[in-house]
Design an enzyme around this catalytic site. Sequence first.
Site, short mmCIF file in Angstrom:
data_model
loop_
_atom_site.label_atom_id
_atom_site.label_comp_id
_atom_site.label_asym_id
_atom_site.label_seq_id
_atom_site.Cartn_x
_atom_site.Cartn_y
_atom_site.Cartn_z
N GLU A 113 0.74 -1.16 0.07
CA GLU A 113 0.14 -0.10 0.17
C GLU A 113 0.66 1.39 0.02
O GLU A 113 0.33 2.35 -0.50
CB GLU A 113 -1.17 -0.07 1.25
N GLU B 110 -0.63 -0.54 -9.70
CA GLU B 110 -0.35 -1.86 -9.28
C GLU B 110 1.45 -2.16 -9.62
O GLU B 110 1.61 -2.98 -8.59
CB GLU B 110 -1.12 -3.00 -9.71
ZN ZN Z 1 -2.55 -2.75 -4.91
#
Ligand code: ZN
Length: 490
Positions: free
Chosen positions: A256, A285
């Site tokens: 995160e 991502e």
């Molecule tokens: Zn993620």
Amino acid sequence: MTAYEELMGFQRETEALGQVMGRLSWDAETMMPRGAAEQRAEEMGAMDGVLHARRTDPRIGAWLEAAEPEGPVETRQVALIRRGYERSQKIPADLSAALARTRSLSHRVWAEARENDDFALFAPKLTEVLALTREMAACLAGDGPLYDALLDSYEPDMSEAGLEAMFGALRPRLVDLRDRIMGSDRVVPALDREFAEAGQLRLSSALARAFGYDESHGRIDKAVHPFSSGSGLDVRITTRTQPRDPFNCFYSTIHEVGHACYEQGISRDYLLTPLGRGVSMGVHESQSRIYENQIGRSRAFTGWLFGQMQAEFGDLGIADAETFYATVNRFSSGYIRTEADEVDYNLHVLLRFDLERDLVAGRLYVDDLEAAWNERFEKDFGVAVDKASNGVLQDVHWSEGYFGYFPTYTLGNVYAGCLHAALRADLPDLDAALAAGDTSPATGWLGEKIHRHGGLMTQSDLIEAATGKAPTEAPLLDYLDAKFGEIYGL
Ligand code: ZN
């Protein structure tokens, strides 16, 4: 004021309200009292009404018509505003608000069903969310495929066909690597004791700082599902703890933090504009995964983490740093995507990609989803799913209508593979810093090549500018082969 300035002034307020709505979602998953769900759904519906009206305001069309953007930044701002305006206009206001309300309610029902391992409890709500999502996709798609229209919300310009080609190339090599690991007689030990929550959270915060997370512009809370939220000057993350698996906490946090540092690292000039956010979910991502895996699970960095963990928890029951490196990267075929090793992870995503395409296309009904999931899981992983929370109910995404989102996880891994190869070529001495717990050469490189640009370039231009090549799956596969080949003596 020029038309461009008027357009940007209006947009800035819309972006600010969008951030407020995001903070309501953050609150719903961290602080909100259980009994507030119904009221929150109305609040979300009302906020969506305000935002939809602004996003389709006819003045935007006039300003776009009259704007004369100068230079690449203004040109891109206008292009992104036009894209958003055209998309928003295709979705009727009542449909948009109904989706916002239903998503908000559905989250609570999913959480309850998951707690009770009862998919039947969730199925009616999911049917509703899926129907509304398909309706929205039909508005956006025109004559085109529904799934591409959904994908476009998360990964602009990516198509189902493009993903199928990429994933088709990934799958056989991942399956082959998985088979070889499972055939290896090398035993990698797992951690086998309890770790106090206070210590996990202390070290988790230390890791967030080590990776450059700025807590004066964010905060860390606990949530069922780790996530990051917000952009600009307020980027929050959550993490979770499990008594016997501190890596779950540490690597959720690092993951995160990767998302958060991307948002925190975007040029302040772009604050509350379309350029002031990550360019696509795939690129987002890629940042979380490269922080978590290629950097956080590297031999050099885990060497440092081994010492930190011993200082916090005493004897870990792991002989040395080299064994610890293998333990951190241990292949552990399990049910849960977010806990999967780097090889299995993408196979979990591919399963979801195929099932959700069937749902969106109307080839699979929600009532048959659990059976379809279980059948496919057993086929891919060789194990029968024991309960719904380990299967179809494990992820939050579909409850919130995020169909078309899952493939961006594997796309992120592919981008991370490309970026990691380029980063290592540019920084030959990186391991010396990582071994001392200093990630700044790597995170600085990513800040320079990726973060600061925000939405300035398309995702493929951005990756190509950073690496000198168009993105392909090859660097990820080579990295996985080398890493797991060595750990498992293949
Ligand atoms: Zn993620």
